[in-house]
Design a protein around this motif. Structure first.
Motif, PDB file in Angstrom:
ATOM      1  N   ILE A   1       0.851  -1.187   0.000  1.00 54.94           N
ATOM      2  CA  ILE A   1       0.000   0.000   0.000  1.00 54.94           C
ATOM      3  C   ILE A   1       0.891   1.242   0.000  1.00 54.94           C
ATOM      4  N   GLY A   2       0.519   2.220  -0.781  1.00 56.01           N
ATOM      5  CA  GLY A   2       1.285   3.459  -0.847  1.00 56.01           C
ATOM      6  C   GLY A   2       0.468   4.669  -0.447  1.00 56.01           C
ATOM      7  N   TRP A   3       1.183   5.697  -0.026  1.00 62.16           N
ATOM      8  CA  TRP A   3       0.568   7.008   0.196  1.00 62.16           C
ATOM      9  C   TRP A   3       1.060   7.952  -0.885  1.00 62.16           C
ATOM     10  N   TYR A   4       0.132   8.785  -1.349  1.00 63.10           N
ATOM     11  CA  TYR A   4       0.378   9.738  -2.408  1.00 63.10           C
ATOM     12  C   TYR A   4      -0.229  11.069  -1.992  1.00 63.10           C
TER      13      TYR A   4
ATOM     14  N   ILE B   1       4.669   9.241  -2.168  1.00 61.99           N
ATOM     15  CA  ILE B   1       5.376   9.690  -0.965  1.00 61.99           C
ATOM     16  C   ILE B   1       6.112   8.504  -0.331  1.00 61.99           C
ATOM     17  N   LEU B   2       5.356   7.527   0.094  1.00 60.45           N
ATOM     18  CA  LEU B   2       5.896   6.367   0.794  1.00 60.45           C
ATOM     19  C   LEU B   2       5.074   5.143   0.417  1.00 60.45           C
ATOM     20  N   CYS B   3       5.692   3.993   0.544  1.00 57.29           N
ATOM     21  CA  CYS B   3       4.993   2.727   0.297  1.00 57.29           C
ATOM     22  C   CYS B   3       5.460   1.715   1.321  1.00 57.29           C
ATOM     23  N   ILE B   4       4.571   0.779   1.651  1.00 59.59           N
ATOM     24  CA  ILE B   4       4.940  -0.290   2.567  1.00 59.59           C
ATOM     25  C   ILE B   4       4.526  -1.617   1.939  1.00 59.59           C
ATOM     26  N   SER B   5       5.461  -2.546   1.918  1.00 58.24           N
ATOM     27  CA  SER B   5       5.205  -3.854   1.322  1.00 58.24           C
ATOM     28  C   SER B   5       4.509  -4.778   2.309  1.00 58.24           C
ATOM     29  N   THR B   6       4.160  -5.963   1.821  1.00 59.27           N
ATOM     30  CA  THR B   6       3.535  -6.933   2.724  1.00 59.27           C
ATOM     31  C   THR B   6       4.510  -7.410   3.794  1.00 59.27           C
ATOM     32  N   GLY B   7       5.796  -7.324   3.521  1.00 60.75           N
ATOM     33  CA  GLY B   7       6.793  -7.685   4.515  1.00 60.75           C
ATOM     34  C   GLY B   7       7.167  -6.530   5.428  1.00 60.75           C
ATOM     35  N   HIS B   8       6.445  -5.431   5.318  1.00 59.73           N
ATOM     36  CA  HIS B   8       6.635  -4.224   6.129  1.00 59.73           C
ATOM     37  C   HIS B   8       7.901  -3.457   5.761  1.00 59.73           C
ATOM     38  N   GLY B   9       8.459  -3.778   4.608  1.00 61.30           N
ATOM     39  CA  GLY B   9       9.532  -2.939   4.109  1.00 61.30           C
ATOM     40  C   GLY B   9       8.962  -1.640   3.572  1.00 61.30           C
ATOM     41  N   THR B  10       9.688  -0.540   3.760  1.00 53.81           N
ATOM     42  CA  THR B  10       9.167   0.763   3.332  1.00 53.81           C
ATOM     43  C   THR B  10      10.051   1.359   2.247  1.00 53.81           C
TER      44      THR B  10
ATOM     45  N   ARG C   1      10.045  10.668  -1.703  1.00 64.21           N
ATOM     46  CA  ARG C   1      10.199  12.121  -1.663  1.00 64.21           C
ATOM     47  C   ARG C   1      11.186  12.497  -0.565  1.00 64.21           C
ATOM     48  N   ASP C   2      12.331  13.022  -0.975  1.00 59.83           N
ATOM     49  CA  ASP C   2      13.317  13.450   0.020  1.00 59.83           C
ATOM     50  C   ASP C   2      12.779  14.548   0.915  1.00 59.83           C
TER      51      ASP C   2
ATOM     52  N   GLU D   1       4.127  23.605   2.473  1.00 60.14           N
ATOM     53  CA  GLU D   1       4.235  22.887   1.200  1.00 60.14           C
ATOM     54  C   GLU D   1       3.747  21.448   1.264  1.00 60.14           C
ATOM     55  N   ASP D   2       3.390  20.983   2.455  1.00 57.99           N
ATOM     56  CA  ASP D   2       2.780  19.655   2.587  1.00 57.99           C
ATOM     57  C   ASP D   2       1.275  19.700   2.334  1.00 57.99           C
TER      58      ASP D   2
END
Length: 121
Positions: A34-37, A48-57, A61-62, A89-90
């Motif tokens: 699942i990702g956030w945009y 912006i960020l994504c997290i895999s099923t294994g909880h890797g992120t 965006r720096d 800017e967020d």
């Protein structure tokens, strides 16, 4: 059917914090990354960020590094976006998106309706 519902947005002062939630239903949640945009007025939607099923992120965006973090609660079919030290800017509509596979390499195939975040004094 696949449903993603974002919540937790609102108006916050610069330097403040918010936690967004993405509640998922209609599919086997722990099979998908699942990702956030976000999409600011007049701009394209950006990852912006994504997290895999294994909880890797995966961070895309720096500009949010060290301020935003992503997590998931597979027991409750929810992904969170913790945002701290918010800046003007967020300001944007924030969306969660289901990736079409377990990893963040997969493209998004479903979206929520978005939640507005406004950072202003």
């Amino acid at each position: 059917q696949v449903q993603l519902v974002e919540s937790g947005g609102g108006l916050v002062q610069p330097g403040g914090s918010l936690r967004l939630s993405c509640a998922a239903s209609g599919f086997t949640f722990d099979y998908y990354a699942i990702g956030w945009y976000r999409q600011a007025p007049g701009k394209e939607r950006e990852k912006i960020l994504c997290i895999s099923t294994g909880h890797g992120t995966t961070l895309y965006r720096d500009s949010v590094k060290g301020r935003f973090s992503i997590s998931r609660d597979d027991a409750n079919n929810t992904v969170y976006l913790q945002m701290t030290s918010l800046k003007a800017e967020d300001t944007a509509v924030y969306y969660c998106g289901r990736r079409s596979g377990r990893g963040c390499y997969a493209p998004a195939d479903s979206w929520g309706q978005g939640t507005q975040v406004t950072v202003s004094s």
